[in-house]
Design a protein around this motif. Structure first.
Motif, PDB file in Angstrom:
ATOM      1  N   ARG A 214       0.884  -1.168  -0.097  1.00 13.60           N
ATOM      2  CA  ARG A 214       0.030  -0.068  -0.140  1.00 13.60           C
ATOM      3  C   ARG A 214       0.744   1.088   0.034  1.00 13.60           C
ATOM      4  O   ARG A 214       2.188   1.152   0.468  1.00 13.60           O
ATOM      5  N   THR A 215       0.257   2.362  -0.371  1.00 15.37           N
ATOM      6  CA  THR A 215       0.843   3.671  -0.288  1.00 15.37           C
ATOM      7  C   THR A 215       0.696   4.438   0.851  1.00 15.37           C
ATOM      8  O   THR A 215      -0.296   4.228   1.477  1.00 15.37           O
ATOM      9  N   VAL A 216       1.806   4.718   1.703  1.00 17.88           N
ATOM     10  CA  VAL A 216       1.699   5.356   2.817  1.00 17.88           C
ATOM     11  C   VAL A 216       2.297   6.690   3.039  1.00 17.88           C
ATOM     12  O   VAL A 216       3.267   6.682   2.631  1.00 17.88           O
ATOM     13  N   PHE A 217       1.446   7.559   3.469  1.00 13.96           N
ATOM     14  CA  PHE A 217       2.184   9.227   3.583  1.00 13.96           C
ATOM     15  C   PHE A 217       1.668   9.369   4.993  1.00 13.96           C
ATOM     16  O   PHE A 217       0.683   9.441   5.475  1.00 13.96           O
ATOM     17  N   THR A 218       2.698  10.665   5.401  1.00 13.12           N
ATOM     18  CA  THR A 218       2.534  11.294   6.461  1.00 13.12           C
ATOM     19  C   THR A 218       2.231  12.807   5.980  1.00 13.12           C
ATOM     20  O   THR A 218       2.851  13.162   4.950  1.00 13.12           O
ATOM     21  N   TYR A 219       1.381  13.810   6.694  1.00 16.39           N
ATOM     22  CA  TYR A 219       1.268  14.859   6.284  1.00 16.39           C
ATOM     23  C   TYR A 219       1.463  15.640   7.781  1.00 16.39           C
ATOM     24  O   TYR A 219       0.831  15.680   8.645  1.00 16.39           O
TER      25      TYR A 219
END
Lengths: 187, 359, 249
Positions: free
Chosen positions: C86-91
């Motif tokens: 899966r694609t995982v990002f933090t903001y």
């Protein structure tokens, strides 16, 4: 049957392993067992000890306050445990290293030149098995056969070739404890 | 088949047997054998072992992994568990299941590395900020380390919350015979429809702990409290030992209970009618198991490896209906059975002798 | 009729709570557009942080977890280790990432976690009322540096992109700005590169986006944009610090 023992010496003398062999052999003979080590900075280079209980019944406290048997591998351990052994109990002393004599008169003391015997067998590392052999001869907690089988389970598959010399060491330890002279055993 | 294993390693094996494939932790004595064991074992079963940069990071990795619905565990010892408290509060608020192992050592501060039970308050009162509880299981043998660790995963999944396994240094280092009973694992747990795994084919899921509207936050708190009531009703566990005719009841948990049971045996051998109630769950606390002994028990002796923490819960359970005495050792000193026996004699001996005189 | 512009699917219909002139809304949109363009919406898990963007999970129309202050990279690590496909990002904001979460971001980068970090730098703590951040410029007035940041007492700002670019396991590190349309488009390109780096399994990627805080800077929106250009960009140069080539890019 309920047997509480303490095994104590320098780290590296096989003290903790000896205790594990007794516990594992007890398990193989369907006994209740517990093994608990000292841990912490003591482990690194200092003294190490473990308490082992083998019992027909469920074990309450795994801590041993008054050992029936103490296996003493070095002098600091002798100082630490001499007074703790219960009256009438047994103290097996590695006399190749421990020069001091036990002062108590109410316990049975067996001097076993384990270091010397191991050296003559060609591997100083089996001194613990000489001590264990003596222990088993004197107490009958578990059979020597179970103890060797237990060692076989504990050590890695690659090291199984060392079982033979360990067995020999245990047998000699047992004979010395039974009263035979070391020289007659090693020829 | 029973095998001889060290407590810390048993926890690791039990976790794997329970289907846990993710472990995030940080080294600390006296539990390091557990991460070391899993560092070796997790890759063998296709799982992940990750040594985090801190306890804080480790518990937050647990948060992320738990949020995907995976069975996940972390472990530490007292000072490390203090660092994890932030994350535990968040896990609770987000209702994420996970298992946290605390192999307790002496405190406060850096304290020592010898066994202790001085984190009882921290474990049973939530530990971090906010109104919350964790289920706290207190094994007292290597076998129970296996059983309770496996049970912990089921409880965590069932109630959507962190479950703590509270051991101590002695138990972690100890070797005993153990058998892993996978057949005891729960086979019918609710599906984790709330997990964040990518919203393919469904509405998106959000895992959140922020409620800026106080009405909504109160509602959330009420929901948590209702869950806790349900847990109190269903999950309290205690073991009783020789309590039926006991005049003195010892209350103790974990390693201390093992030692106290030996003291009970010695007291019985001397003719003192001693017995023991051993809480197996520290939260919920099995108050009724203690209360039930009050029909015949004259006094209670609480024994702990701390300055008297479970003591509060014992007193609350007893409601002043019997005197509650306390014996504890601190700093990593393990109480001896003989010391406990002396306390039993001091407390119970007197009333027992007067009882004899009356007869 | 052809739609030439519309709301990205990766954004919800929820109205932003951000102040007028704040660039969070623009940056949210850029992230959402990139996720849409790469077709990743249904296989992405985002991690919101603590700060003004604490409610970003209300705006990103995809699975989201809200992390504790500073811990988003650890939370993202936990997610990614369970779901590597899966694609995982933090903001994250600058207080969250560069101050309280400095350990988490450094070690996620050092491990080369295959995640994407969107790092919004507006040189102050916006949500709590404009206090000094690790990115506050020397001399900059904030509510906790009322006489201006004194480097002798408060030290110097942290240049996180430069720090992370030195790390072996980082794949893509860039700093961009949002002070005008041209730079907004450059920011989008950088975000696209960062997500692509993750798609190709290259490791850790981060885009540091210079943003505004007109409310706490006590400026009009346009003045704030000028302040980014005239002051922040001097201390925080715009650059693609690291781009690991590889894959089909």
């Amino acid at each position: 049957m309920h047997f509480e023992s303490v095994i104590a010496g320098f780290g590296g003398q096989g003290v903790l392993l000896t205790g594990q062999i007794i516990a594992y052999a007890g398990l193989m003979e369907d006994k209740h067992v517990s093994w608990i080590p000292s841990y912490g900075p003591e482990m690194r280079g200092g003294t190490a000890n473990c308490s082992v209980i083998v019992s027909d019944n469920k074990i309450g406290s795994p801590m041993v306050e008054e050992p029936g048997v103490a296996l003493i591998f070095n002098e600091p351990s002798m100082e630490k445990f001499e007074q703790q052994v219960r009256p009438g109990g047994i103290m097996v002393v590695n006399s190749s290293i421990v020069e001091k004599k036990v002062s108590r008169k109410d316990i049975h003391v067996y001097d076993i030149p384990a270091g010397k015997i191991a050296k003559q067998l060609g591997n100083e590392r089996v001194a613990n098995m000489v001590m264990l052999g003596a222990y088993l001869e004197l107490t009958g907690v578990v059979s020597t056969e179970s103890a060797i089988n237990a060692l076989g389970k504990i050590i890695s598959k690659k090291k199984q070739s060392i079982l033979e010399i360990n067995k020999k060491a245990a047998e000699i330890g047992a004979s010395v404890a039974a009263g035979y002279s070391v020289d007659s055993l090693l020829g | 088949m029973k095998v001889l294993m060290k407590g810390n390693e048993v926890i690791g094996e039990a976790a794997i047997k329970a289907g846990c494939r993710y472990f995030f932790g940080y080294p600390i004595t006296p539990q390091s054998e557990l991460p070391e064991f899993l560092a070796k074992k997790m890759p063998e079963v296709g799982g992940v072992f990750l040594q985090a940069e801190s306890e804080v990071a480790a518990i937050n990795m647990v948060y992320g992994a738990a949020g995907t619905g995976a069975r996940v565990m972390t472990s530490s010892s007292s000072p490390g568990i203090s660092l994890k408290q932030e994350g535990i509060s968040y896990l609770t608020a987000a209702e994420l299941p996970c298992v946290i192992v605390n192999v307790m050592r002496g405190g406060p501060g850096l304290g020592g590395i010898q066994p202790s039970q001085s984190d009882y308050f921290q474990a049973t009162r939530g530990g971090g900020h906010g109104d919350y509880q964790n289920i706290v299981l207190a094994p007292s043998s290597v076998q129970e380390l296996a059983d309770f660790t496996m049970k912990a995963f089921d409880l965590a999944d069932y109630y959507h919350m962190p479950v703590m396994v509270l051991g101590d240094g002695a138990m972690g280092q100890m070797m005993e015979a153990v058998e892993f009973k996978e057949e005891n694992l729960c086979s019918s747990l609710p599906e984790k429809t709330w997990a964040t795994t990518g919203c393919s084919g469904r509405e998106r899921n959000i895992i959140n702990t922020l409620y800026l509207n106080p009405d909504l936050l109160e509602e959330h708190n009420k929901h948590l409290q209702q869950k806790y009531e349900q847990i109190k009703n269903n999950e309290s566990r205690a073991e009783t030992y020789l309590t039926q005719d006991a005049e003195i009841i010892i209350t103790a948990f974990g390693t201390t209970a093992r030692i106290a049971s030996s003291a009970v045996d010695s007291a019985r051998a001397m003719g003192i009618k001693a017995g023991m109630v051993r809480p197996m769950t520290l939260w919920p606390f099995p108050s009724s198991a203690i209360r039930e002994t009050l029909t015949h028990c004259r006094s209670i002796l609480d024994v702990e490896m701390n300055a008297g923490q479970m003591l509060d819960d014992v007193r609350l359970a007893v409601e002043g209906k019997a005197p509650v005495y306390f014996y504890g050792r601190t700093g990593g000193i393990v109480p001896k059975a003989s010391e406990i026996l002396e306390e039993i004699k001091k407390i119970g001996g007197i009333s027992y002798e007067s009882h004899l005189r009356q007869a | 009729m052809k739609v030439i512009s519309g709301k990205p699917e990766s954004l919800t219909d929820k109205k932003y709570h951000y102040c007028p002139g704040c660039m969070h809304g623009v940056i949210h949109r850029l992230v959402a557009e990139v996720i849409d363009e790469l077709g990743l919406r249904e296989e992405t898990v985002g991690v919101a942080s603590v700060g003004c963007s604490v409610l970003s999970h209300n705006y990103f129309n995809l699975d989201m977890q809200e992390a504790a202050h500073g811990r988003a990279p650890a939370v993202a690590t936990g997610i990614k280790r369970v779901l590597p496909d899966r694609t995982v990002f933090t903001y994250q904001g600058d207080g969250d990432l560069a101050s309280i979460g400095s350990a988490e971001i450094l070690h996620a980068a050092a491990r080369g976690e295959n995640i994407t970090v969107i790092f919004v730098n507006n040189s102050c703590y916006g949500m709590t009322g404009g206090q000094m951040a690790p990115t506050t410029l020397p001399g900059q007035l904030t509510s906790t540096t009322p006489l201006g940041r004194d480097v002798k007492k408060e030290g110097y700002p942290l240049r996180m992109s430069e720090v992370l670019a030195t790390m072996d396991a980082t794949a893509y590190i860039a700093r961009t700005s949002t002070h005008n349309a041209k730079h907004v488009m450059k920011t989008k390109k950088a975000i696209l590169n960062a997500f692509k780096a993750q798609q190709q399994g290259q490791g850790f990627s981060m885009v540091e986006v210079l943003s505004t805080c007109p409310t706490n800077w006590k400026m009009k929106p346009v003045e704030a944009l000028q302040w980014v250009e005239n002051n922040m960009m001097k201390y925080f140069p715009l650059q693609e610090f690291k781009k690991v080539s590889g894959g089909d890019q």
